[in-house]
Design an enzyme around this catalytic site. Structure first.
Site, PDB file in Angstrom:
ATOM      1  N   ASN A 154     -45.046  40.807 -20.640  1.00 47.37           N
ATOM      2  CA  ASN A 154     -45.043  40.346 -19.251  1.00 47.37           C
ATOM      3  C   ASN A 154     -44.042  39.200 -19.190  1.00 47.37           C
ATOM      4  O   ASN A 154     -44.316  38.104 -19.655  1.00 47.37           O
ATOM      5  CB  ASN A 154     -46.447  39.875 -18.848  1.00 47.37           C
ATOM      6  CG  ASN A 154     -46.461  39.235 -17.464  1.00 47.37           C
ATOM      7  OD1 ASN A 154     -45.482  39.322 -16.725  1.00 47.37           O
ATOM      8  ND2 ASN A 154     -47.566  38.589 -17.114  1.00 47.37           N
ATOM      9  N   TRP A 155     -42.891  39.504 -18.624  1.00 50.67           N
ATOM     10  CA  TRP A 155     -41.817  38.499 -18.612  1.00 50.67           C
ATOM     11  C   TRP A 155     -42.070  37.374 -17.613  1.00 50.67           C
ATOM     12  O   TRP A 155     -41.380  36.363 -17.633  1.00 50.67           O
ATOM     13  CB  TRP A 155     -40.477  39.164 -18.265  1.00 50.67           C
ATOM     14  CG  TRP A 155     -39.878  39.975 -19.370  1.00 50.67           C
ATOM     15  CD1 TRP A 155     -40.425  40.230 -20.601  1.00 50.67           C
ATOM     16  CD2 TRP A 155     -38.613  40.639 -19.343  1.00 50.67           C
ATOM     17  NE1 TRP A 155     -39.567  41.015 -21.327  1.00 50.67           N
ATOM     18  CE2 TRP A 155     -38.451  41.284 -20.589  1.00 50.67           C
ATOM     19  CE3 TRP A 155     -37.593  40.753 -18.394  1.00 50.67           C
ATOM     20  CZ2 TRP A 155     -37.313  42.028 -20.904  1.00 50.67           C
ATOM     21  CZ3 TRP A 155     -36.461  41.499 -18.696  1.00 50.67           C
ATOM     22  CH2 TRP A 155     -36.331  42.125 -19.950  1.00 50.67           C
ATOM     23  N   LYS A 156     -43.010  37.595 -16.692  1.00 49.34           N
ATOM     24  CA  LYS A 156     -43.248  36.609 -15.621  1.00 49.34           C
ATOM     25  C   LYS A 156     -41.925  36.342 -14.893  1.00 49.34           C
ATOM     26  O   LYS A 156     -41.143  37.275 -14.741  1.00 49.34           O
ATOM     27  CB  LYS A 156     -43.900  35.351 -16.194  1.00 49.34           C
ATOM     28  CG  LYS A 156     -45.139  35.728 -17.024  1.00 49.34           C
ATOM     29  CD  LYS A 156     -46.011  34.584 -17.424  1.00 49.34           C
ATOM     30  CE  LYS A 156     -47.194  35.114 -18.232  1.00 49.34           C
ATOM     31  NZ  LYS A 156     -48.145  34.072 -18.602  1.00 49.34           N
TER      32      LYS A 156
ATOM     33  N   HIS B 202     -53.119  39.553 -12.264  1.00 46.09           N
ATOM     34  CA  HIS B 202     -52.861  38.539 -13.289  1.00 46.09           C
ATOM     35  C   HIS B 202     -53.439  37.197 -12.838  1.00 46.09           C
ATOM     36  O   HIS B 202     -53.417  36.877 -11.648  1.00 46.09           O
ATOM     37  CB  HIS B 202     -51.353  38.416 -13.545  1.00 46.09           C
ATOM     38  CG  HIS B 202     -51.051  37.612 -14.762  1.00 46.09           C
ATOM     39  ND1 HIS B 202     -51.068  36.232 -14.752  1.00 46.09           N
ATOM     40  CD2 HIS B 202     -50.778  37.976 -16.030  1.00 46.09           C
ATOM     41  CE1 HIS B 202     -50.809  35.794 -15.975  1.00 46.09           C
ATOM     42  NE2 HIS B 202     -50.629  36.830 -16.767  1.00 46.09           N
TER      43      HIS B 202
ATOM     44  N   GLU C 184     -52.331  34.307 -12.925  1.00 44.28           N
ATOM     45  CA  GLU C 184     -51.388  33.457 -12.183  1.00 44.28           C
ATOM     46  C   GLU C 184     -51.328  33.879 -10.716  1.00 44.28           C
ATOM     47  O   GLU C 184     -51.155  33.042  -9.830  1.00 44.28           O
ATOM     48  CB  GLU C 184     -50.004  33.498 -12.852  1.00 44.28           C
ATOM     49  CG  GLU C 184     -50.014  32.690 -14.151  1.00 44.28           C
ATOM     50  CD  GLU C 184     -49.065  33.192 -15.225  1.00 44.28           C
ATOM     51  OE1 GLU C 184     -48.150  33.973 -14.932  1.00 44.28           O
ATOM     52  OE2 GLU C 184     -49.269  32.797 -16.399  1.00 44.28           O
TER      53      GLU C 184
ATOM     54  N   GLU D 199     -57.509  38.472 -20.554  1.00 42.73           N
ATOM     55  CA  GLU D 199     -56.665  37.293 -20.765  1.00 42.73           C
ATOM     56  C   GLU D 199     -57.447  36.033 -20.405  1.00 42.73           C
ATOM     57  O   GLU D 199     -57.504  35.660 -19.222  1.00 42.73           O
ATOM     58  CB  GLU D 199     -55.413  37.369 -19.886  1.00 42.73           C
ATOM     59  CG  GLU D 199     -54.524  38.557 -20.167  1.00 42.73           C
ATOM     60  CD  GLU D 199     -53.074  38.284 -19.764  1.00 42.73           C
ATOM     61  OE1 GLU D 199     -52.200  38.488 -20.616  1.00 42.73           O
ATOM     62  OE2 GLU D 199     -52.824  37.853 -18.627  1.00 42.73           O
TER      63      GLU D 199
ATOM     64  N   GLY E  90     -50.192  30.761 -22.352  1.00 44.33           N
ATOM     65  CA  GLY E  90     -49.093  29.804 -22.381  1.00 44.33           C
ATOM     66  C   GLY E  90     -49.453  28.473 -23.012  1.00 44.33           C
ATOM     67  O   GLY E  90     -48.703  27.510 -22.912  1.00 44.33           O
TER      68      GLY E  90
ATOM     69  N   SER F 110     -51.236  33.843 -25.632  1.00 45.91           N
ATOM     70  CA  SER F 110     -50.584  33.299 -26.831  1.00 45.91           C
ATOM     71  C   SER F 110     -50.541  34.286 -28.003  1.00 45.91           C
ATOM     72  O   SER F 110     -50.673  33.884 -29.157  1.00 45.91           O
ATOM     73  CB  SER F 110     -51.235  31.977 -27.243  1.00 45.91           C
ATOM     74  OG  SER F 110     -51.096  31.015 -26.200  1.00 45.91           O
TER      75      SER F 110
ATOM     76  N   GLY G 149     -46.920  37.325 -23.103  1.00 44.01           N
ATOM     77  CA  GLY G 149     -46.051  36.563 -22.214  1.00 44.01           C
ATOM     78  C   GLY G 149     -44.841  36.007 -22.949  1.00 44.01           C
ATOM     79  O   GLY G 149     -43.886  36.714 -23.246  1.00 44.01           O
ATOM     80  N   GLY G 150     -44.902  34.717 -23.286  1.00 50.97           N
ATOM     81  CA  GLY G 150     -43.768  34.010 -23.889  1.00 50.97           C
ATOM     82  C   GLY G 150     -43.111  34.729 -25.054  1.00 50.97           C
ATOM     83  O   GLY G 150     -41.877  34.787 -25.145  1.00 50.97           O
TER      84      GLY G 150
END
Ligand code: 13P
Length: 250
Positions: free
Chosen positions: A9-11, A94, A96, A166, A172, A212, A233-234
């Site tokens: 998930n590149w966000k 998600h 966010e 999640e 993150g 993470s 993510g990251g």
């Protein structure tokens, strides 16, 4: 045996040019995996990603969509816009989006149904906040989110829904849920699905862990009994690192 599904998930990261470069590098690195590989990219990068992943084993997803087919919803994207250009997956609910953009269990449910009606494969996110974990209500939060997201779906569609557990406090932050905690939460989600839709259906649902995930912890997480891969993510933003997660079993 459920397959492992590993999605990035590149966000809000990467331009179309950066997307092109990323996929040029990633495709050879993941060419030999039997795991499912997905990258969920910003809307503006979808067309490039779809073009660049033709004839590869990499699948492409969006990170959100509207539940209406069209209309006066400035800045929004509908399901049929996504499918017309060849988008295969879509992330829904998600944390966010729940936190910053008023996504609710009700809109997640509406979007899930519309995604299926349009032939998109949904990845539905659920997970508790740090406060909810500390208050001891994790089980209630994740089972309620799961039940409301899937409400009204047939068993056949429930089986096709990918769920991502999640925990918000692990996103993150560099804090990963322990293997056991992540596995237990995912078992709880699977039990809730079994209670409503039966064991046979629940055993087929892919439930990922997200929060993470990185190459150094992917193997121990993904080898747990109920964790069917990850939503990353990251660590999905760099081809070498993401490929190591995809190839955790090599
Ligand atoms: P991180 O892997 O950066 O913690 O993000 C997880 C996530 O939110 C994926 O959807």
């Amino acid at each position: 045996m459920r397959r492992k599904v590993i999605a990035g998930n590149w966000k809000m990261n990467k331009t179309p040019n950066e997307t092109k470069k990323f996929i040029e590098e990633l495709k050879a690195l993941v060419a030999n995996t039997e795991n499912e590989v997905i990258i969920c990219v910003p809307f503006i990068d979808l067309a490039t990603a779809i073009e660049m992943t033709k004839d590869t084993n990499i699948k492409v997803g969006a990170q959100n969509m509207h539940f209406k087919a069209n209309g006066a919803y400035t800045g929004e994207i509908s399901a049929n816009m996504l499918t017309e250009i060849g988008t295969e997956y879509v992330i829904l609910g998600h944390s966010e989006r729940r936190q910053y953009y008023n996504e609710t269990d009700e809109t997640v449910n509406l979007k899930l149904k519309v995604a299926f009606e349009n032939g998109l494969k949904p990845i539905v996110c659920v997970g508790e906040s740090l406060k909810q974990r500390e208050d001891g209500v994790t089980k209630n939060v994740i089972t309620t989110q799961t039940r409301l997201a899937l409400d009204g779906l047939t068993n056949e569609l429930v089986e096709k829904t990918v769920i991502a557990y999640e925990p918000i406090w692990a996103i993150g932050t560099g804090k990963t849920a322990s293997n056991e905690d992540a596995n237990d939460a995912i078992k709880t989600i699977r039990e809730e699905i079994a209670n409503i839709y039966g064991n046979e259906t629940a055993e087929k649902v892919i439930i990922q862990y997200g929060g993470s995930v990185k190459s150094s912890n992917a193997k121990e997480l993904f080898e747990m009994s109920d964790i069917d891969g990850g939503l990353v993510g990251g660590a999905s933003l760099e081809p070498q690192e993401f490929s190591k997660i995809v190839n955790y079993d090599k």
